[in-house]
Enzyme design. Structure first.
Site, PDB file in Angstrom:
ATOM      1  NE  ARG A 136      49.773   2.735   9.727  1.00 50.43           N
ATOM      2  CZ  ARG A 136      49.565   4.031   9.556  1.00 50.43           C
ATOM      3  NH1 ARG A 136      49.209   4.497   8.374  1.00 50.43           N
ATOM      4  NH2 ARG A 136      49.710   4.883  10.560  1.00 50.43           N
ATOM      5  CG  HIS A 191      45.831   3.342  12.326  1.00 46.17           C
ATOM      6  ND1 HIS A 191      46.689   2.405  12.843  1.00 46.17           N
ATOM      7  CD2 HIS A 191      44.747   3.349  13.146  1.00 46.17           C
ATOM      8  CE1 HIS A 191      46.169   1.868  13.925  1.00 46.17           C
ATOM      9  NE2 HIS A 191      44.982   2.410  14.125  1.00 46.17           N
ATOM     10  CE1 TYR A 215      50.696   8.766   9.777  1.00 45.27           C
ATOM     11  CE2 TYR A 215      48.633   9.940  10.106  1.00 45.27           C
ATOM     12  CZ  TYR A 215      49.311   8.766   9.860  1.00 45.27           C
ATOM     13  OH  TYR A 215      48.614   7.591   9.688  1.00 45.27           O
TER      14      TYR A 215
END
Length: 397
Positions: free
Chosen positions: A289, A293, A302
């Site tokens: 992706r 999210h 991250y």
């Protein structure tokens, strides 16, 4: 029976520690030596392409819409839309699909109109039989217009809780088997779902009862901020199928032709029982992706830029476009026409939804339970007091 497992279709993925993946196209969109191209007509290839173009543009507009405060939290799908469109096009109208909150392109290819998808994201109830049929394809919109018109499989409501739809899919597949229906149940889920008990229970039931089920895991490398390596010590997610007695396949999820082929194979196997080969299949679609999210997430915390750049070089839209141009199915004028048609279609869908106003907030209580309850009545009254005090200007703005 399909021969998707033939050795000439398996290629090594340099990012996945040499665990084999099914591929048809290389990262640049060139046909791999010996790879078998899906048996699709030119119109079907263009339907696949236009579906991905539309999904990418819709995703960009939806993220922008959310940032402007016109849409609630949204789960982006860019990078994963190729696998969504391809896997849905490989199904039949009698099949069942069980999506998550990220499968916007699955719903579209299963027959939902763009306005209805947007209304669902806004929390607007969709009464039965109100789909905008004219929005499902580009009827009358010129060359290739027919390519997005879909009837599609039956689709269940998207699951927000992680993995809860998987037992439902296993049950639907078992029911189809008992009834002798020529139908499969395909469930979408992310890599994080493989850490949930529902995943293992669904796999176990599907294997024990030899159900015509396909479990499609979108391994996009991250479950919010949890990396794939923290989900399991297994070398792959596909190999988890071994524990339940049926087949697991890894596929390059950024290669739409490979995803179509593997889904087609899994569906054929589910409907053509072999006494020595259980009908379910676990597909691990290895993909990425590009964005967050959800729009409430910050992936920069991250993930590093090098990782994102690696996967963008394997973009599903670019790869398919290169293949279609190289094989004479696509040219610049047709690309421009498709992009213009898609941009118009999405813009008109947004206008149609916004012109319809906002739902009455009180309607959120209507279908929570079969009947009224004292607690729900108190909640209704509390909401009404807030509205009386502050008005509904925020809803209109």
């Amino acid at each position: 029976m399909s021969t998707i497992r033939d050795a000439d279709l398996i290629r090594t993925n340099d990012y996945a520690d040499d665990h084999g993946e099914v591929r048809v196209l290389d990262p640049s969109g060139n046909l791999l030596p010996g790879a078998r191209v899906p048996d699709l007509s030119d119109d079907e290839f263009l339907a696949l392409y236009e579906g991905i173009v539309e999904a990418r543009h819709f995703d960009e507009r939806a993220v922008s819409w959310q940032r402007q405060g016109r849409l609630a939290t949204y789960a982006p799908m860019s990078g994963q839309e190729g696998a969504q469109v391809a896997s849905t096009l490989a199904l039949a109208d009698d099949d069942w699909v069980f999506p998550t909150y990220r499968e916007h392109a699955v719903r579209r290819m299963a027959g939902f109109s763009l306005p209805d998808i947007l209304r669902g994201l806004l929390g607007v109830e969709l009464p039965a039989g109100t789909a905008d049929e004219g929005e499902r394809g580009g009827e009358g919109e010129g060359e290739g217009a027919e390519s997005t018109a879909q009837t599609g499989p039956t689709i269940a409501p998207e699951a927000i809780p992680i993995a809860t739809q998987l037992p439902h899919a296993a049950g639907a597949a078992m029911a189809a088997g008992y009834e002798g229906d020529a139908a499969v149940a395909l469930a979408h889920f992310g890599d994080g779902a493989t850490s949930e008990g529902d995943f293992h229970e669904a796999m176990n039931f599907a294997g024990v009862f030899d159900a015509p089920a396909v479990f499609l895991c979108h391994n996009n490398q991250w479950a919010i901020s949890m990396p794939r390596r923290r989900q399991t010590a297994s070398a792959t997610l596909a190999q988890k199928a071994d524990a339940y007695g049926f087949e697991g396949i890894r596929v390059d999820g950024m290669d739409p032709l490979a995803v179509y082929s593997v889904t087609e194979y899994a569906r054929e196997k589910a409907l053509d029982p072999d006494p020595e080969d259980l009908r379910p299949t676990l597909i691990e679609s290895v993909e990425y992706r590009y964005g967050a999210h959800t729009t409430a997430d910050d992936p920069d915390v991250y993930r590093d830029d090098e990782e994102v750049a690696y996967w963008r070089e394997r973009d599903p839209l670019d790869r398919l476009e290169t293949f279609l141009q190289d094989t004479g199915r696509l040219h610049d004028e047709r690309v421009d026409a498709i992009e213009t048609r898609v941009e118009t279609r999405v813009a008109e869908a947004i206008d149609a939804v916004e012109s319809g106003g906002v739902p009455d907030p009180d309607a959120m209580f209507d279908h929570v339970t079969a009947g009224e309850s004292p607690r729900r009545e108190r909640q209704r009254e509390y909401l009404q007091r807030l509205r009386d005090r502050h008005g509904d200007s925020l809803l209109r703005d």
